[in-house]
Design a protein around this motif. Structure first.
Motif, PDB file in Angstrom:
ATOM      1  N   ALA A 296      -6.279   2.921  -2.775  1.00 15.99           N
ATOM      2  CA  ALA A 296      -6.681   1.924  -1.776  1.00 15.99           C
ATOM      3  C   ALA A 296      -5.894   2.042  -0.470  1.00 15.99           C
ATOM      4  O   ALA A 296      -6.216   1.385   0.522  1.00 15.99           O
ATOM      5  N   SER A 297      -4.876   2.887  -0.457  1.00 15.95           N
ATOM      6  CA  SER A 297      -4.022   3.013   0.719  1.00 15.95           C
ATOM      7  C   SER A 297      -4.672   3.867   1.799  1.00 15.95           C
ATOM      8  O   SER A 297      -5.336   4.866   1.499  1.00 15.95           O
ATOM      9  N   HIS A 298      -4.434   3.518   3.052  1.00 19.23           N
ATOM     10  CA  HIS A 298      -4.917   4.330   4.175  1.00 19.23           C
ATOM     11  C   HIS A 298      -4.308   5.727   4.161  1.00 19.23           C
ATOM     12  O   HIS A 298      -4.863   6.656   4.729  1.00 19.23           O
TER      13      HIS A 298
ATOM     14  N   ARG B 217      -5.130  -6.901  -4.979  1.00 17.32           N
ATOM     15  CA  ARG B 217      -5.279  -6.952  -3.524  1.00 17.32           C
ATOM     16  C   ARG B 217      -6.703  -7.365  -3.162  1.00 17.32           C
ATOM     17  O   ARG B 217      -7.648  -7.129  -3.918  1.00 17.32           O
TER      18      ARG B 217
ATOM     19  N   ILE C 115     -10.654  -4.901  -1.570  1.00 19.66           N
ATOM     20  CA  ILE C 115     -10.656  -3.461  -1.840  1.00 19.66           C
ATOM     21  C   ILE C 115     -11.493  -3.173  -3.083  1.00 19.66           C
ATOM     22  O   ILE C 115     -11.728  -4.057  -3.902  1.00 19.66           O
ATOM     23  N   LYS C 116     -11.924  -1.935  -3.204  1.00 19.63           N
ATOM     24  CA  LYS C 116     -12.758  -1.545  -4.347  1.00 19.63           C
ATOM     25  C   LYS C 116     -12.083  -0.505  -5.237  1.00 19.63           C
ATOM     26  O   LYS C 116     -12.622  -0.110  -6.244  1.00 19.63           O
ATOM     27  N   LYS C 117     -10.877  -0.056  -4.844  1.00 14.27           N
ATOM     28  CA  LYS C 117     -10.153   0.967  -5.593  1.00 14.27           C
ATOM     29  C   LYS C 117      -8.791   0.438  -6.006  1.00 14.27           C
ATOM     30  O   LYS C 117      -8.277  -0.482  -5.389  1.00 14.27           O
TER      31      LYS C 117
ATOM     32  N   THR D  16     -10.166  -3.176  12.214  1.00  6.53           N
ATOM     33  CA  THR D  16     -11.058  -3.095  11.062  1.00  6.53           C
ATOM     34  C   THR D  16     -12.335  -3.903  11.288  1.00  6.53           C
ATOM     35  O   THR D  16     -12.331  -4.862  12.062  1.00  6.53           O
TER      36      THR D  16
ATOM     37  N   TYR E  55       0.861  -1.180   0.000  1.00  8.17           N
ATOM     38  CA  TYR E  55       0.000   0.000   0.000  1.00  8.17           C
ATOM     39  C   TYR E  55       0.898   1.231   0.000  1.00  8.17           C
ATOM     40  O   TYR E  55       1.689   1.421   0.915  1.00  8.17           O
TER      41      TYR E  55
END
Length: 193
Positions: A51-53, A170, A173-175, A77, A44
């Motif tokens: 998708a990264s925090h 990954r 995730i959706k992005k 999470t 990430y």
């Protein structure tokens, strides 16, 4: 075996994610060593990774991603699970981390079975929430220095060839779905060595 040094983590996050495969994640609880070989990771990055925090900048939750490389970034999470990451990035980026998704259990299997309330070794640490539960990794390990033998650290392990690594999108995730930054090795490789 040697500790993985801080310079290992001070490189491109995607390369670190690949190179962590075969290394050993060790949890020290009251002098008892619980460990497993890292078999799956995810990279990430920063603003180039939706998708990264860290994509939207620093927060109280993700500030470890912006801190010193070679430290643990642990987050909670779905209101019930912890996940553990190794902070890793080159000097070109202000943030980055590698999610440790799966382990091949080595030492302290009885401890892991108790933690997971399971008798199934094959299902013990094959997911990011399962491995943190098995190794009793919580928010207390947030910021832990993975380059020092203390509560949580990473040791050298097996050398994994690039041809033995499978890359894919990954998970969960959706992005940024085109980034094939999930890396895994087959447990057959481990069993053959």
């Amino acid at each position: 075996m040697n500790l993985v040094t801080r310079s290992f983590y001070a490189r491109d996050t995607v390369k670190v994610a690949q190179d962590l495969l075969g290394k050993i994640l060790v949890r020290n609880i009251d002098g008892n060593m619980i460990s497993g070989i890292i078999t799956e990771t995810e990279a990430y990055k920063y603003k180039d990774d939706a998708a990264s925090h860290s994509f939207r900048g620093m927060t109280e939750r993700n500030k470890a991603m912006f801190g010193e490389v070679g430290r643990a970034y642990v987050y909670f999470t779905y209101g019930m699970h912890y996940c553990v990451n190794a902070v890793a990035r080159s000097s070109d980026y202000p943030a980055g981390a590698v999610l440790i998704r799966s382990l091949f259990p080595q030492d302290g299997i009885d401890f892991m079975l108790k933690q997971r309330k399971s008798m199934d070794v094959s299902n013990l640490t094959n997911g990011p929430a399962k491995l943190t539960q098995a190794l009793k990794i919580t928010k207390k390990e947030y910021g832990e220095d993975l380059t020092k033998r203390y509560n949580l650290f990473v040791m050298d392990g097996m050398k994994i060839k690039r041809s033995e690594i499978k890359a894919g999108p990954r998970i969960g995730i959706k992005k940024a779905l085109t980034n094939l930054w999930n890396f895994k090795i087959s447990k057959n490789i481990l069993e053959d060595n």
